[in-house]
Design a protein around this motif. Structure first.
Motif, PDB file in Angstrom:
ATOM      1  N   UNK A 129      -6.240   9.571   3.563  1.00  0.00           N
ATOM      2  CA  UNK A 129      -4.835   9.470   3.954  1.00  0.00           C
ATOM      3  C   UNK A 129      -4.525  10.264   5.213  1.00  0.00           C
ATOM      4  N   UNK A 130      -5.544  10.795   5.884  1.00  0.00           N
ATOM      5  CA  UNK A 130      -5.291  11.656   7.044  1.00  0.00           C
ATOM      6  C   UNK A 130      -5.776  10.985   8.321  1.00  0.00           C
ATOM      7  N   UNK A 131      -5.085  11.347   9.420  1.00  0.00           N
ATOM      8  CA  UNK A 131      -5.464  10.902  10.752  1.00  0.00           C
ATOM      9  C   UNK A 131      -5.505  12.148  11.632  1.00  0.00           C
ATOM     10  N   UNK A 132      -6.712  12.459  12.184  1.00  0.00           N
ATOM     11  CA  UNK A 132      -6.903  13.700  12.949  1.00  0.00           C
ATOM     12  C   UNK A 132      -7.207  13.330  14.394  1.00  0.00           C
ATOM     13  N   UNK A 186     -17.741  12.769   6.304  1.00  0.00           N
ATOM     14  CA  UNK A 186     -18.082  12.490   4.910  1.00  0.00           C
ATOM     15  C   UNK A 186     -17.974  10.999   4.644  1.00  0.00           C
ATOM     16  N   UNK A 187     -18.270  10.663   3.384  1.00  0.00           N
ATOM     17  CA  UNK A 187     -18.211   9.253   2.991  1.00  0.00           C
ATOM     18  C   UNK A 187     -16.789   8.719   3.171  1.00  0.00           C
ATOM     19  N   UNK A 188     -16.654   7.557   3.790  1.00  0.00           N
ATOM     20  CA  UNK A 188     -15.345   6.946   4.018  1.00  0.00           C
ATOM     21  C   UNK A 188     -14.678   7.360   5.305  1.00  0.00           C
ATOM     22  N   UNK A 189     -15.305   8.269   6.072  1.00  0.00           N
ATOM     23  CA  UNK A 189     -14.722   8.717   7.333  1.00  0.00           C
ATOM     24  C   UNK A 189     -15.052   7.708   8.438  1.00  0.00           C
ATOM     25  N   UNK A 190     -14.041   7.488   9.317  1.00  0.00           N
ATOM     26  CA  UNK A 190     -14.254   6.620  10.474  1.00  0.00           C
ATOM     27  C   UNK A 190     -13.882   7.383  11.739  1.00  0.00           C
ATOM     28  N   UNK A 191     -14.750   7.259  12.751  1.00  0.00           N
ATOM     29  CA  UNK A 191     -14.542   7.910  14.046  1.00  0.00           C
ATOM     30  C   UNK A 191     -14.155   6.818  15.051  1.00  0.00           C
ATOM     31  N   UNK A 192     -12.963   6.932  15.659  1.00  0.00           N
ATOM     32  CA  UNK A 192     -12.452   5.907  16.576  1.00  0.00           C
ATOM     33  C   UNK A 192     -12.364   6.488  17.974  1.00  0.00           C
ATOM     34  N   UNK A 245      -1.802   5.238  11.740  1.00  0.00           N
ATOM     35  CA  UNK A 245      -1.340   5.832  10.478  1.00  0.00           C
ATOM     36  C   UNK A 245      -0.909   4.751   9.505  1.00  0.00           C
ATOM     37  N   UNK A 246      -0.234   3.730  10.007  1.00  0.00           N
ATOM     38  CA  UNK A 246       0.255   2.664   9.140  1.00  0.00           C
ATOM     39  C   UNK A 246      -0.872   1.734   8.681  1.00  0.00           C
ATOM     40  N   UNK A 247      -1.930   1.595   9.508  1.00  0.00           N
ATOM     41  CA  UNK A 247      -2.988   0.625   9.217  1.00  0.00           C
ATOM     42  C   UNK A 247      -4.303   1.288   8.798  1.00  0.00           C
ATOM     43  N   UNK A 248      -4.300   2.581   8.480  1.00  0.00           N
ATOM     44  CA  UNK A 248      -5.570   3.293   8.273  1.00  0.00           C
ATOM     45  C   UNK A 248      -6.348   2.806   7.049  1.00  0.00           C
ATOM     46  N   UNK A 249      -5.679   2.140   6.114  1.00  0.00           N
ATOM     47  CA  UNK A 249      -6.373   1.675   4.913  1.00  0.00           C
ATOM     48  C   UNK A 249      -7.051   0.321   5.115  1.00  0.00           C
ATOM     49  N   UNK A 250      -6.878  -0.306   6.269  1.00  0.00           N
ATOM     50  CA  UNK A 250      -7.469  -1.628   6.496  1.00  0.00           C
ATOM     51  C   UNK A 250      -8.970  -1.500   6.741  1.00  0.00           C
ATOM     52  N   UNK A 251      -9.771  -2.515   6.383  1.00  0.00           N
ATOM     53  CA  UNK A 251     -11.202  -2.507   6.734  1.00  0.00           C
ATOM     54  C   UNK A 251     -11.370  -2.472   8.255  1.00  0.00           C
TER      55      UNK A 251
END
Length: 649
Positions: free
Chosen positions: A541-544, A569-575, A602-608
């Motif tokens: 749920x975080x955006x850094x 960690x698992x589930x982390x994405x680097x953009x 922030x609004x779309x962070x749960x999308x694949x």
């Protein structure tokens, strides 16, 4: 379409329109004149009708009073009434008005009814029967007076008021007739009441009150109508209203009040009432005469104006026909034929025939100037043909040159794209990207390299500017960074960036660089930012937002760079992205901005990841409202494999 086929129908339509307009005005003037004549005839016919109305009032009152008081009946009144009926009938028969037949029928019925009433009133009868006959006589004559008033209105049927100022005058006549009817009706009734004869009707005062109520309504309507009357009549109408309201009605009310209270009235009271009645009746008659003279004067003026207008428009129609004929001849001989001659010569000249004869024109100065221009066109015809051939040859060479350059750019673009990583997964880390050059070639590039130690390295480059020059520098910088990574000892990522900066030639333009190393087994990563836009970590749920900026490569040879560690960690994405994303503008010049990007992520962070990249592309297109971007746009997302990332401490 030739100028002849255009001008002649157009001129014909203009002539028809002008002719129709004048004919319409002529018709309207004729209608106004006929209507004015018709209304003058109506005014003329109404005069004997008004006189007949006064005679009926007089005969009704005198005969009624004679019957009620056993007095003699004046036969001369009947003779006068019959004469006026005949006069009114003769006027209607000779008027030719549409309402004349109806009016004649009304007069015939009125004559018959009045005759029956007279015969009944003259039959011998007892005292009580005379009272009944007097009532019948009064009612019959009142009905005929109403019919005669209706006849006055029928004379206006089918007419249109030629002067709107006269419309209130017709209403004024009706209201004055109501006031006069009140006075003429109450005089014999009150005279009979004053006679104190035993055979007088008991409800006379009630009838007097009823007539007074009708006149009160007429006065109220006159109050509303007064402001719309002609100023020349307003004063006289106001005087009549004042006389009726404050003098006659007051004296009549005084008399009826005394009769109700005592049954008798003093001679002084009766005299005041009679004087007030005579005064009001005289003022109304005078006002009617003035009103008739005013209406006739206005109608005569309209008739004169309509006749003058009819003559004026008839003259205008004749002048229009003459002018149209003259202009048609001039247009044909001085414009259309010379223009057709020029058209023929120009068509032959356009076909390449320069052996044409251009005669001198006898037309207008503008036509002569056009002929001179045509001669110049003929002189330049050969020169234009030669120049056209040279332009076509030059255009073919330029088209071929442009095709070769375009093919070269497409080939260079294929080379540039070939530098991008083939493999999209190394050591448990997956790469997804969106790459869109502003043209064939881009100043953006990136690569994805595995290291022997189990980590992966990704770098992203954005050369200043875009187009061919920036693309060439991006290729050079791509090879330089990749070669430096292959020779790196794996210790300091900041040191690697510093060595790249130090080795970059000063003759080449600067570029921004993002170096990222991710160790999925250790669930750690580190990055160096050299003037590149800030990357983002999307974890749950975080955006850094990572990094602190730094100088681009090639600005200062001895610049220092900072190494930024982060958890992966698992589930982390680097953009990671280039500045083409934030700098993309609307048609009004408003940039997409980093703040709007943060809100979007922030609004779309749960999308694949694939859906997120597609949604970012859609948002950028919606913002820019164009299919092409003005700057290169590159987005890279690194995502750990859940089976590998974070399996070791």
């Amino acid at each position: 379409m030739t100028i002849k086929r255009l001008l002649i129908p157009l001129f014909f339509l203009m002539g028809v329109a002008l002719f129709s307009m004048i004919a319409l005005q002529l018709t309207q003037a004729l209608q106004v004149r006929d209507e004015a004549q018709r209304q003058i005839s109506q005014v003329t016919v109404r005069a004997p009708v008004v006189a007949l109305l006064d005679a009926l009032y007089a005969e009704r009152g005198a005969t009624y009073l004679a019957l009620m008081t056993d007095g003699p009946i004046d036969a001369s009144l009947a003779e006068k009434t019959n004469g006026l009926i005949a006069q009114a009938r003769s006027s209607l028969e000779s008027s030719g008005l549409p309402s004349a037949p109806t009016g004649i029928s009304t007069l015939n019925f009125l004559s018959h009814a009045v005759g029956i009433g007279r015969a009944a009133s003259q039959e011998p009868a007892a005292s009580t029967d005379k009272t009944q006959k007097a009532s019948i006589w009064f009612d019959v004559m009142s009905l005929q007076i109403d019919r005669l008033g209706a006849l006055r209105l029928q004379l206006l049927a089918g007419s249109h008021v030629v002067d709107q100022e006269l419309a209130p005058n017709f209403q004024l006549r009706t209201y004055l007739l109501a006031l006069l009817d009140h006075i003429e009706s109450n005089e014999p009734l009150l005279a009979a009441e004053l006679s104190n004869r035993p055979n007088v009707r008991q409800n006379i005062l009630l009838e007097v009150d009823h007539n007074r109520t009708r006149s009160e309504v007429a006065l109220e309507l006159l109050d509303e109508l007064l402001g719309s009357l002609n100023p020349a009549l307003q004063g006289e109408v106001a005087q009549v209203m004042t006389s009726v309201r404050t003098d006659f009605r007051r004296r009549e009310a005084e008399l009826t009040g005394i009769l109700r209270a005592t049954g008798n009235a003093s001679p002084a009271v009766i005299s005041r009432w009679e004087q007030a009645s005579a005064k009001a009746r005289g003022e109304i008659a005078t006002l009617q005469e003035h009103l008739g003279a005013f209406v006739r004067q206005r109608l005569d003026a309209h008739l004169r104006d309509a006749t003058d207008s009819l003559f004026t428009w008839a003259l205008a129609l004749m002048l229009t026909v003459l002018a149209l004929g003259t202009v048609s001849f001039v247009l044909l001989e001085r414009v259309i034929r010379p223009v057709e001659l020029m058209r023929d010569r120009m068509l032959r000249l356009a076909e390449g025939n320069v052996d044409i004869d251009i005669p001198s024109s006898r037309g207008l100065a503008e036509i002569n100037a056009m002929m001179d221009s045509l001669r110049v066109f003929r002189i330049n015809a050969v020169r234009r043909a030669r120049l056209q051939k040279e332009r076509l040859t030059l255009h073919a060479r330029l088209s071929e040159t442009y095709r070769l350059m375009r093919d070269d750019l497409k080939a260079a673009a294929l080379v540039q794209v070939s530098l991008l990583p083939d493999s999209r997964q190394h050591n448990g880390v997956r790469l997804a990207s969106f790459f869109r050059p502003s043209n064939y070639l881009a100043g953006d590039t990136f690569d994805f390299i595995p290291s022997p130690g189990g980590s992966v390295i990704m770098f992203q480059i954005d050369v200043a500017g875009h187009g061919t020059a920036a693309a060439l520098v991006s290729v050079v910088s791509h090879n330089a960074v990749r070669k430096a990574i292959e020779q790196w000892d794996g210790v300091s990522l900041a040191g690697l960036c510093a060595s790249i900066n130090a080795a970059w030639p000063e003759s080449l333009t600067y570029f921004t660089l993002l170096l990222v190393e991710i160790d999925p087994l250790a669930a750690r990563g580190r990055m160096v930012q050299a003037g590149h836009p800030h990357p983002f970590l999307l974890t749950g749920d975080t955006l850094v937002r990572l990094g602190a900026g730094g100088l681009p490569i090639g600005v200062l040879p001895d610049a220092d760079f900072d190494e930024v560690p982060f958890d992966f960690t698992s589930g982390t994405r680097f953009l990671a992205l280039t500045d083409g994303v934030m700098d993309l503008e609307t048609s009004e010049g408003e940039p997409f901005s980093e703040e709007r990007l943060i809100d979007f992520l922030t609004a779309k962070r749960d999308m694949p990841t694939a859906a997120l990249l597609a949604e970012i592309e859609r948002a950028l297109r919606d913002w820019h409202h164009q299919d092409t971007f003005k700057d290169d746009v590159t987005i890279v997302i690194l995502e750990g494999d859940d089976k590998v990332a974070g399996t070791q401490a």
